[in-house]
Structure formats: C-alpha cells, structure tokens
Design a protein around this motif. Sequence first.
Motif, PDB file in Angstrom:
ATOM      1  N   UNK A  81       0.820  -1.209   0.000  1.00 30.58           N
ATOM      2  CA  UNK A  81       0.000   0.000   0.000  1.00 30.58           C
ATOM      3  C   UNK A  81       0.856   1.263   0.000  1.00 30.58           C
ATOM      4  N   UNK A  82       1.889   1.281   0.841  1.00 35.52           N
ATOM      5  CA  UNK A  82       2.761   2.453   0.920  1.00 35.52           C
ATOM      6  C   UNK A  82       3.491   2.666  -0.402  1.00 35.52           C
ATOM      7  N   UNK A  83       3.986   1.582  -1.005  1.00 35.73           N
ATOM      8  CA  UNK A  83       4.663   1.696  -2.297  1.00 35.73           C
ATOM      9  C   UNK A  83       3.698   2.184  -3.379  1.00 35.73           C
ATOM     10  N   UNK A  84       2.482   1.667  -3.350  1.00 30.33           N
ATOM     11  CA  UNK A  84       1.457   2.096  -4.303  1.00 30.33           C
ATOM     12  C   UNK A  84       1.181   3.591  -4.166  1.00 30.33           C
ATOM     13  N   UNK A  85       0.969   4.033  -2.930  1.00 28.47           N
ATOM     14  CA  UNK A  85       0.660   5.446  -2.682  1.00 28.47           C
ATOM     15  C   UNK A  85       1.827   6.345  -3.066  1.00 28.47           C
ATOM     16  N   UNK A 171      -1.464   7.497   3.792  1.00 27.88           N
ATOM     17  CA  UNK A 171      -1.401   8.954   3.814  1.00 27.88           C
ATOM     18  C   UNK A 171      -0.062   9.469   4.290  1.00 27.88           C
ATOM     19  N   UNK A 172       0.499   8.799   5.307  1.00 29.08           N
ATOM     20  CA  UNK A 172       1.840   9.185   5.765  1.00 29.08           C
ATOM     21  C   UNK A 172       2.850   9.009   4.634  1.00 29.08           C
ATOM     22  N   UNK A 177       6.287  11.180   0.363  1.00 31.76           N
ATOM     23  CA  UNK A 177       6.706  11.114  -1.042  1.00 31.76           C
ATOM     24  C   UNK A 177       6.503  12.427  -1.777  1.00 31.76           C
ATOM     25  N   UNK A 178       5.597  13.263  -1.285  1.00 35.39           N
ATOM     26  CA  UNK A 178       5.283  14.514  -1.978  1.00 35.39           C
ATOM     27  C   UNK A 178       6.447  15.494  -2.007  1.00 35.39           C
ATOM     28  N   UNK A 179       7.412  15.313  -1.127  1.00 36.30           N
ATOM     29  CA  UNK A 179       8.550  16.234  -1.101  1.00 36.30           C
ATOM     30  C   UNK A 179       9.654  15.797  -2.054  1.00 36.30           C
ATOM     31  N   UNK A 180       9.474  14.646  -2.713  1.00 40.13           N
ATOM     32  CA  UNK A 180      10.488  14.143  -3.640  1.00 40.13           C
ATOM     33  C   UNK A 180      10.004  14.285  -5.071  1.00 40.13           C
ATOM     34  N   UNK A 181      10.947  14.143  -6.023  1.00 34.44           N
ATOM     35  CA  UNK A 181      10.630  14.384  -7.420  1.00 34.44           C
ATOM     36  C   UNK A 181      10.639  13.130  -8.282  1.00 34.44           C
ATOM     37  N   UNK A 182      11.202  12.044  -7.799  1.00 34.62           N
ATOM     38  CA  UNK A 182      11.257  10.816  -8.584  1.00 34.62           C
ATOM     39  C   UNK A 182      10.545   9.695  -7.853  1.00 34.62           C
ATOM     40  N   UNK A 194       7.385   6.013   7.421  1.00 34.07           N
ATOM     41  CA  UNK A 194       6.627   4.990   8.158  1.00 34.07           C
ATOM     42  C   UNK A 194       7.486   4.399   9.280  1.00 34.07           C
ATOM     43  N   UNK A 195       8.747   4.126   8.978  1.00 37.25           N
ATOM     44  CA  UNK A 195       9.650   3.552   9.989  1.00 37.25           C
ATOM     45  C   UNK A 195       9.852   4.525  11.145  1.00 37.25           C
ATOM     46  N   UNK A 196      10.057   5.803  10.826  1.00 41.26           N
ATOM     47  CA  UNK A 196      10.233   6.806  11.881  1.00 41.26           C
ATOM     48  C   UNK A 196       8.977   6.947  12.726  1.00 41.26           C
TER      49      UNK A 196
END
Length: 217
Positions: A81-85, A171-172, A177-182, A194-196
């Motif tokens: 799910x996290x990878x998908x999002x 959502x997390x 991911x929104x702060x990255x470009x690739x 998620x780990x943090x």
Amino acid sequence: PARPSVITSLVRQAVAEFWKIAAARVTLAFLIAVPVGTFLFAFEIFQVEDAHAHMKIPGMFHALPVLYFAAWKAVLFQAALVAFAAFWTTLDSQYGMIRVACAQPVSRTVYLVGKWIGIGAHVAIMSAVFALSLMLWGAVYAGLGDVGADQLAPLARFLGEVAWFSVGLAGVGMVGASVRRTVGSGIVTAAIAIILLAGMAGAVITPASSRSAATET
C-alpha cells in the motif's frame, strides 16, 4: 469564464486522479492478488498447521482474528500500500504530465490534496477487499457457525477500521513522497517516514507500558 471554486477544483482533481489510476489497471492487479495472498495464509493456518487441532474455532468470527494477525504481521500488505501510494504521488512529478483534470490552473495545495484523495480512494478499496478476503477464507475453512445478527456490527467495524488505518498509513507515505521528485526517491522517503513513525510510537508506548506494569506490581 468564471474561475471554478477551490472545492470544485479539488473534486475534479480527485476524480481525475482516481480514474487515471484505474485506467492503469494497477488497482485491478491488487484486487486479484489480495484474495490469492490471503488464501495462502489461510491455507497455511488451517491446512498446514491444522489450527482446529490446537484451538477451538467454531466459525469465521473466531477465525478472523487469527487470519488477520497472520496476514498483518507479515507486513506485505502494508508495504504494498505504501509503495502504491508513493508511486502514484510522485509519478506526475517525474514525467511532467499535464494537469488536464481542471479547466483552470490549480494551486499546489489543491493539486496535492486532490491527488491524495484520489489515491486514498484506491487504498480504501484495496483495504476493504483485504478485510473481506479474510472473512471469505475464514468462512471457507471455519464455517459460519458463530456468525449471527450480533456479529454483523463488529464485522462492519472491523472492515471500517482496516480501511481507515490503511488509508492513514498510506497517507503518511503520500505526504513523505510529496517532497520528492522521482518515483524511487518517493518510495524510499515514504518507507523511511513509516519507519520513523513506528519508532516514535514505540518510544511512547514502551515507557507507558513499563509504568503500568510497575504500578500493578
């Protein structure tokens, strides 16, 4: 023409994002894989390990916690799910796709929130199928002997809680991911977020548990 309101732009963006992902058939692949994956857990528990010989499981309602624990602790579903999002959050940034969702330009905030809502809808659908698949295989292997009208509300609550928690977890990842470009960096950042978060939760829960145990003794 009049500029559409923020709500209108947000709805258009969310709907466009939802159907863009649906057109890629990625969610369909998930919806096929989830019942198969949960079946493997059910097969191992009830056929390989013969759970009926070690515990009393009168029906699906009692089998569901066992199946859920086995499937959830593997972390495969949550990681997917996290990878998908994260993938869909960063995809447009990587390939520079034109935002054709709205008739007028939208702000970065509306664009991101609409994207998150569209992705979250897919996550909610996949999570619901995950919970329903556990119920299905629980019924197949344990029957419906302990399921009656009194169990419908708890089962519905279980379905809702799995969906809400999964959307929150994704959502997390989306925010990270929104702060990255690739795509690659987005998935890695989402995983780190998620780990943090899990580490922070563990740091809060462990002292509280220790204090509670000390008080009881």
